[in-house]
Design a protein around this motif. Structure first.
Motif, short mmCIF file in Angstrom:
data_model
loop_
_atom_site.label_atom_id
_atom_site.label_comp_id
_atom_site.label_asym_id
_atom_site.label_seq_id
_atom_site.Cartn_x
_atom_site.Cartn_y
_atom_site.Cartn_z
N HIS A 1 43.00 30.08 46.48
CA HIS A 1 43.09 31.35 47.19
C HIS A 1 41.83 32.07 46.87
CE1 HIS A 1 47.16 29.54 47.42
NE2 HIS A 1 47.61 30.42 48.28
N SER A 2 41.32 32.31 45.89
CA SER A 2 40.18 33.40 45.90
C SER A 2 39.14 32.98 46.65
CB SER A 2 39.69 33.42 44.49
OG SER A 2 40.75 33.89 43.52
N PHE A 3 38.77 31.88 46.85
CA PHE A 3 37.75 31.47 47.50
C PHE A 3 38.18 30.88 49.20
CE2 PHE A 3 34.69 29.23 44.39
CZ PHE A 3 34.51 30.33 43.70
N GLY A 4 39.52 30.92 48.93
CA GLY A 4 40.35 30.64 50.33
C GLY A 4 40.43 31.64 51.07
N HIS A 5 40.72 32.87 50.56
CA HIS A 5 40.91 34.13 51.48
C HIS A 5 39.49 34.46 51.92
CE1 HIS A 5 44.90 35.69 49.61
NE2 HIS A 5 44.89 34.84 50.13
N ALA A 6 38.47 34.35 51.14
CA ALA A 6 36.98 34.45 51.60
C ALA A 6 36.69 33.61 52.81
CB ALA A 6 36.19 34.23 50.61
N VAL A 7 37.36 32.29 53.08
CA VAL A 7 37.06 31.46 54.10
C VAL A 7 37.98 31.93 55.38
CG1 VAL A 7 37.62 29.22 54.91
CG2 VAL A 7 36.91 29.41 52.68
N GLU A 8 38.97 32.57 55.03
CA GLU A 8 40.09 32.92 56.07
C GLU A 8 39.28 34.16 56.79
OE1 GLU A 8 43.75 33.21 53.91
OE2 GLU A 8 44.46 33.24 55.96
N ALA A 9 38.73 35.00 55.85
CA ALA A 9 38.07 36.37 56.28
C ALA A 9 36.95 35.92 57.09
CB ALA A 9 37.79 37.18 55.18
N CYS A 10 35.94 35.16 56.75
CA CYS A 10 34.65 34.63 57.40
C CYS A 10 35.11 34.28 58.72
CB CYS A 10 33.95 33.88 56.46
SG CYS A 10 33.06 34.71 55.12
N SER A 11 36.06 33.45 58.72
CA SER A 11 36.28 32.75 59.97
C SER A 11 37.25 33.73 61.12
CB SER A 11 37.26 31.57 59.81
OG SER A 11 38.70 31.88 59.54
N HIS A 12 37.41 34.79 60.62
CA HIS A 12 38.21 35.88 61.38
C HIS A 12 39.46 35.00 61.60
CE1 HIS A 12 34.85 38.55 61.56
NE2 HIS A 12 33.73 37.33 62.10
#
Ligand code: NAD
Ligand code: GLY
Length: 353
Positions: free
Chosen positions: A241-252
């Motif tokens: 989730h830590s990296f996953g949330h960053a992926v979600e945010a970067c992908s809008h």
């Protein structure tokens, strides 16, 4: 019917059975004693299942009202949270009435937060309609809405009075959304059970759905019983989730939550291999299972973007980020990493350009 009892600040049952939706009224009445229910749902889910839930509540003698949100993560906002509260007030709901979340994790999270704060807390029941919500988000009492700066930045711990899980409702889930649930299922296997991991390899989740839901909920039960408020052990559930949330945010939010968790799990495991904490064989097994379930294992955002997004995540404590690192299938550990070192973990994880 399968039943998993959850012990937390409020005890409750998770019931799993085909056709449960049509019996939900009597079960909700029994668990809450409420006379009036507000169904909170999404604009895709309500037309599919809303009337059946409404009929069942009314057959149990409850008055009902309905509030429908636009679907998707973009709906998990303070504005919609406020709209739900205004609706409850306009319709004269009180603390002894019940909010019933009919939907996936988005509906469950925002409804739970509204239930926890409206008149300082009212009854709340979860009826998950995605695999992800059935195996994870409907259980354990984390409720939240997002802020523009990041996911789940405002929320509370508030346990439901009951979780009613009818696997029949998952039949209409788009394939991609079902795969997202599989990412959370794989997460549980990597966290705690080699045997479960092997079962997921041998037989598709769709062919063992009740057992899969119960296995994940039982694993979550054991963690929540020891650390309801996420001060230690529960952080393990953030694997990916830590990296996953960053992926979600970067992908809008065009990359779905479960897909982002899959990318996050793959990345942290690659980093674990690079740092000598985990074997190449474990990484290969994980990548193979994620791919078997149609999940992505890489993304294309720049390292700088990913790093900036990760610093907005709420999992930072005193300048440290707690990363959940697989050591082998069925065993992970929590590693505290100084924020300035997170970028090197991301780089080692092959996440970002
Ligand atoms: P979601 O709630 O957005 O649902 C996914 C999509 O599927 C939506 O478009 C929805 O309308 C549609 N849908 C739902 N049920 C359907 C059905 N039965 N048939 C057809 N379409 C259906 O997404 P999700 O993956 O369920 O949940 C993700 C959210 O859960 C994220 O916001 C995440 O942060 C949160 N989450 C919370 C916890 C927690 O512990 N509270 C844990 C994990 C994830
Ligand atoms: N899904 C993370 C948790 O419930 O803690």
């Amino acid at each position: 019917m399968k039943k998993v009892h959850i012990s937390a600040s409020r005890d409750y049952d998770v019931l799993v059975e085909w056709g449960l939706l049509d019996r939900s009224g009597e079960l909700i009445k029994e668990a809450t004693g409420s006379k009036k229910a507000a169904i909170i749902s999404g604009d895709i889910v309500f037309p599919l299942y809303g009337e059946r839930l409404k009929r069942s509540l009314e057959a149990a003698g409850m008055e009902t009202e309905v509030f429908v949100l636009p679907h998707g993560e973009q709906s998990k906002t303070l504005a919609n949270y406020g709209n739900i509260l205004e609706f409850l007030s306009r319709k004269h709901f009180g603390r002894s009435d019940v909010l019933v979340a009919l939907g996936g994790g988005v509906t469950g999270d925002i409804t739970g937060f509204a239930a926890s704060t409206y008149q300082r807390g009212m009854n709340f029941v979860q009826v998950p309609t995605t695999l992800l919500a059935a195996v994870d988000s409907s259980v354990g009492g984390k409720t939240a809405v997002d802020l523009p700066a990041g996911k789940n930045q405002v929320g509370s711990f508030y346990q439901p009075a009951l979780v009613l899980c009818d696997p029949e409702l998952l039949a209409t889930l788009p394939e991609e959304e079902f795969a997202c649930g599989c990412a959370e299922v794989i997460k549980y296997a990597v966290l705690g059970s080699r045997d479960f991991f092997d079962r997921l390899k041998a037989l598709p989740v769709s062919q063992q759905i009740e057992d899969v839901i119960c296995t994940c909920v039982e694993m979550k039960r054991d963690v929540v019983a020891q650390d309801e408020y996420d001060r230690g052990l529960r952080q393990l559930l953030n694997l990916g989730h830590s990296f996953g949330h960053a992926v979600e945010a970067c992908s809008h939010f065009t990359v779905l939550h479960g897909q982002a968790v899959a990318i996050g799990m793959a990345a942290i495991t690659r980093a674990a291999v690079a740092k000598g904490l985990c074997s190449e064989k474990t990484l290969a097994e994980l990548l193979e299972l994620l791919e078997q379930y149609g999940l992505p294992v890489r993304c294309e955002y720049s390292l700088d973007e990913m790093y900036a997004a990760s610093l907005l995540d709420k999992k930072l404590t005193g300048g440290m980020m707690h990363l959940i690192v697989p050591e082998e299938i069925g065993r992970c550990r929590i590693v505290a990493v100084a924020t300035e070192d997170v970028k090197s973990w991301m780089e080692a994880g092959g996440i970002g350009r």
